[in-house]
Design a protein around this motif. Structure first.
Motif, PDB file in Angstrom:
ATOM      1  N   SER A  37      14.869  71.779  27.129  1.00  0.00           N
ATOM      2  CA  SER A  37      15.776  72.466  27.673  1.00  0.00           C
ATOM      3  C   SER A  37      17.084  71.775  27.379  1.00  0.00           C
ATOM      4  N   ARG A  38      18.221  71.960  28.179  1.00  0.00           N
ATOM      5  CA  ARG A  38      19.308  71.359  27.680  1.00  0.00           C
ATOM      6  C   ARG A  38      19.611  70.015  28.310  1.00  0.00           C
ATOM      7  N   ALA A  39      18.408  69.652  29.470  1.00  0.00           N
ATOM      8  CA  ALA A  39      18.463  68.225  30.231  1.00  0.00           C
ATOM      9  C   ALA A  39      18.620  67.024  29.122  1.00  0.00           C
ATOM     10  N   ARG A  40      19.203  66.068  29.457  1.00  0.00           N
ATOM     11  CA  ARG A  40      19.264  64.724  28.754  1.00  0.00           C
ATOM     12  C   ARG A  40      17.949  64.355  28.541  1.00  0.00           C
ATOM     13  N   LYS A  41      16.967  64.378  29.582  1.00  0.00           N
ATOM     14  CA  LYS A  41      15.738  63.625  29.443  1.00  0.00           C
ATOM     15  C   LYS A  41      14.823  64.671  30.137  1.00  0.00           C
ATOM     16  N   THR A  42      13.353  64.382  30.035  1.00  0.00           N
ATOM     17  CA  THR A  42      12.274  65.331  30.421  1.00  0.00           C
ATOM     18  C   THR A  42      11.139  64.598  30.302  1.00  0.00           C
ATOM     19  N   SER A  43      10.177  64.839  31.370  1.00  0.00           N
ATOM     20  CA  SER A  43       8.878  64.414  31.395  1.00  0.00           C
ATOM     21  C   SER A  43       7.854  65.475  31.454  1.00  0.00           C
ATOM     22  N   ALA A  44       8.324  66.921  31.083  1.00  0.00           N
ATOM     23  CA  ALA A  44       7.435  67.740  31.223  1.00  0.00           C
ATOM     24  C   ALA A  44       6.873  68.185  29.911  1.00  0.00           C
ATOM     25  N   GLY A  45       5.597  67.723  29.857  1.00  0.00           N
ATOM     26  CA  GLY A  45       4.601  68.089  28.765  1.00  0.00           C
ATOM     27  C   GLY A  45       4.837  67.316  27.346  1.00  0.00           C
ATOM     28  N   TYR A  46       4.444  67.914  26.463  1.00  0.00           N
ATOM     29  CA  TYR A  46       4.340  67.210  24.870  1.00  0.00           C
ATOM     30  C   TYR A  46       5.752  67.161  24.302  1.00  0.00           C
ATOM     31  N   ASP A  47       6.164  66.381  23.821  1.00  0.00           N
ATOM     32  CA  ASP A  47       7.313  66.233  23.238  1.00  0.00           C
ATOM     33  C   ASP A  47       7.597  67.226  21.730  1.00  0.00           C
TER      34      ASP A  47
END
Length: 477
Positions: A198-208
């Motif tokens: 997404s456009r979020a500056r960080k995420t921990s949702a799933g594989y990168d």
């Protein structure tokens, strides 16, 4: 043999050129869907096999110009159904044979995908199609007080920059493409379309998946849209050049500058040989000695303080005096000369080929690596100017060789081999920003080891079981 009898088609145990029937079927179907946006002329095909290296031109069987992600998906689905290779093409400025078509197939030229879809100034990000170039994007952003900092020497496409994990002169402050891509839209080997984040500056949702595709060189998916981080144009910019008595002195000054935490935006090494080329090509009158091109970003007071501190560091290593470019047009000329170094180097020996290559080492090893490389060039009897983004330990050398002179070719091959192994022995990498392409495949196992390469092969086979996405690059399957 392909429809157009491209003699450069090669075969390996893992990949074979598509059959004549498969190429004919794909070409007919593409012509029906894309009309004059499907091109099969020899000249255009060879243009899309151009590599800016000494690797022979290996043209595709056809070139198609999509205008949307949906059209790229259509192309890939068609090629997948016939087992025909697909090679993504941006502007053709990569340096390691990335856009060659060693097994034939269809080149997907993304240059007509030029939309800047959205600019979110308040969030400092934007969404662009893959064919937008970095200069086009920055021209669009300028009036909003924003810029995109990643600046490889050429006016490369954003999609190509993501695919090769590009960087450039600003990387020491702003990072590389891997640090500035928030999300991607990509077409996978079966034609399916994925959005990686997404456009979020960080995420921990799933594989990168974003980082997986950035730097994959078109071998895992074709990038069609990119969401990028943006930055505010600095209040003040100060730039200049500083001569040094030797390459070692310039590198030592760079190391101390970085280790002291001085927030330099750009710090570029240009050796005495390259300076001669820069003077010839860009009509500059710089002293023909090793120089650092330096730039600082920030407030008026901050930039002044940083420049003075750097001057003190340079003086400790015999550097100076500074020649500061305070006017915007003078800074532009200075950095354009640095960006044109590839072409400037060729002016040193007209009529021969340029073999550009790069390595990157930990900053503490930089001076030793560059100095040893300089001695190696002299011992090899080559003309090979050096320039580099030395703030992050990355430097380039560009041997100028006569391809008809086998002795000279052999000396050049030996030099590049020693250069890479020297960098690896110092804890570095075979390529800091050029990518692997075709030329550096043989060094990956030395750098990463067989177990790591097995994981890479597993990823490639899982995402591209037919090996149709840019085959013959990065890995031997």
């Amino acid at each position: 043999m392909s429809l157009f009898a491209t003699a450069s088609h090669a075969a390996s145990a893992a990949t074979l050129p598509p059959s004549l029937a498969a190429i004919e079927a794909v070409t007919r179907a593409l012509a029906a869907s894309f009309g004059n946006r499907l091109v099969t002329s020899q000249a255009v095909r060879e243009q899309h096999g151009h590599t800016l290296t000494w690797i022979p031109n290996q043209p595709p069987d056809a070139v198609v110009y999509p205008q949307s992600t949906e059209e790229v998906s259509e192309i890939v689905k068609l090629c997948a159904s016939h087992g025909v290779p697909v090679i993504a093409f941006g502007t053709g400025t990569s340096l390691e044979g990335h856009v060659n078509a060693p097994f034939g197939g269809v080149c997907v030229d993304l240059s007509q995908m030029k939309r800047i879809i959205a600019v979110h100034a308040e969030d400092l990000d934007c969404v662009v199609e893959a064919g937008v170039t970095r200069k086009e994007l920055n021209e669009h952003l300028r009036d909003q007080g924003l810029f995109f900092p990643i600046d490889p020497g050429a006016d490369a496409s954003i999609g190509g920059m993501a695919a090769t994990r590009a960087s450039g002169t600003n990387a020491v402050r702003y990072g590389t493409m891997k640090d500035n891509v928030l999300s991607l839209t990509a077409v996978m080997a079966d034609g399916s379309v994925v959005k990686t984040s997404s456009r979020a500056r960080k995420t921990s949702a799933g594989y990168d998946l974003t980082r997986l595709l950035v730097g994959s060189e078109g071998t895992l998916g074709i990038i069609t849209q990119i969401t990028l981080k943006l930055h505010g144009i600095p209040e003040a910019i100060s730039a200049g050049v500083c001569p040094f008595p030797s390459v070692k002195a310039a590198c030592d000054a760079t190391i101390v500058t970085i280790q002291s935490g001085l927030p330099v935006a750009r710090i570029e090494l240009v050796d005495d040989v390259m300076i001669r080329g820069v003077n010839l090509h860009s009509k500059l009158g710089l002293p023909e000695t090793t120089m650092l091109f330096v730039e600082f970003h920030g407030t008026e007071a901050g930039v002044k303080e940083q420049a003075e501190r750097f001057g003190d560091i340079a003086a400790d290593f015999g550097g100076g005096p500074f020649d500061w470019a305070t006017k915007a047009e003078d800074r532009t000329k200075l950095w354009q000369a640095r960006h044109d170094a590839y072409w400037a180097a060729r002016a040193l020996r007209p009529g021969v080929e340029s073999v550009a290559t790069d390595v990157c080492v930990p900053i503490s090893q930089l001076a030793e690596c560059v100095e040893e490389t300089k001695r190696d060039i002299e011992a090899s009897g080559l003309i090979a100017p050096i320039a580099g983004h030395v703030g992050d330990g990355n430097f380039h050398t560009q041997p100028l060789v006569d391809l008809a002179d086998e002795d000279e070719m052999e000396r050049c091959r030996g030099f590049i081999d020693r250069l890479v192994k020297r960098a690896l022995a110092m804890g570095g990498t075979c390529t800091g920003e050029h990518g692997v392409g075709q030329k550096k495949i043989k060094y990956l196992e030395i750098e990463h080891g067989p177990a790591t390469l097995d994981v890479m092969r597993l990823l490639k086979r899982s995402l591209d079981p037919q090996n149709i996405l840019n085959p013959g690059k990065i890995l031997v399957l």
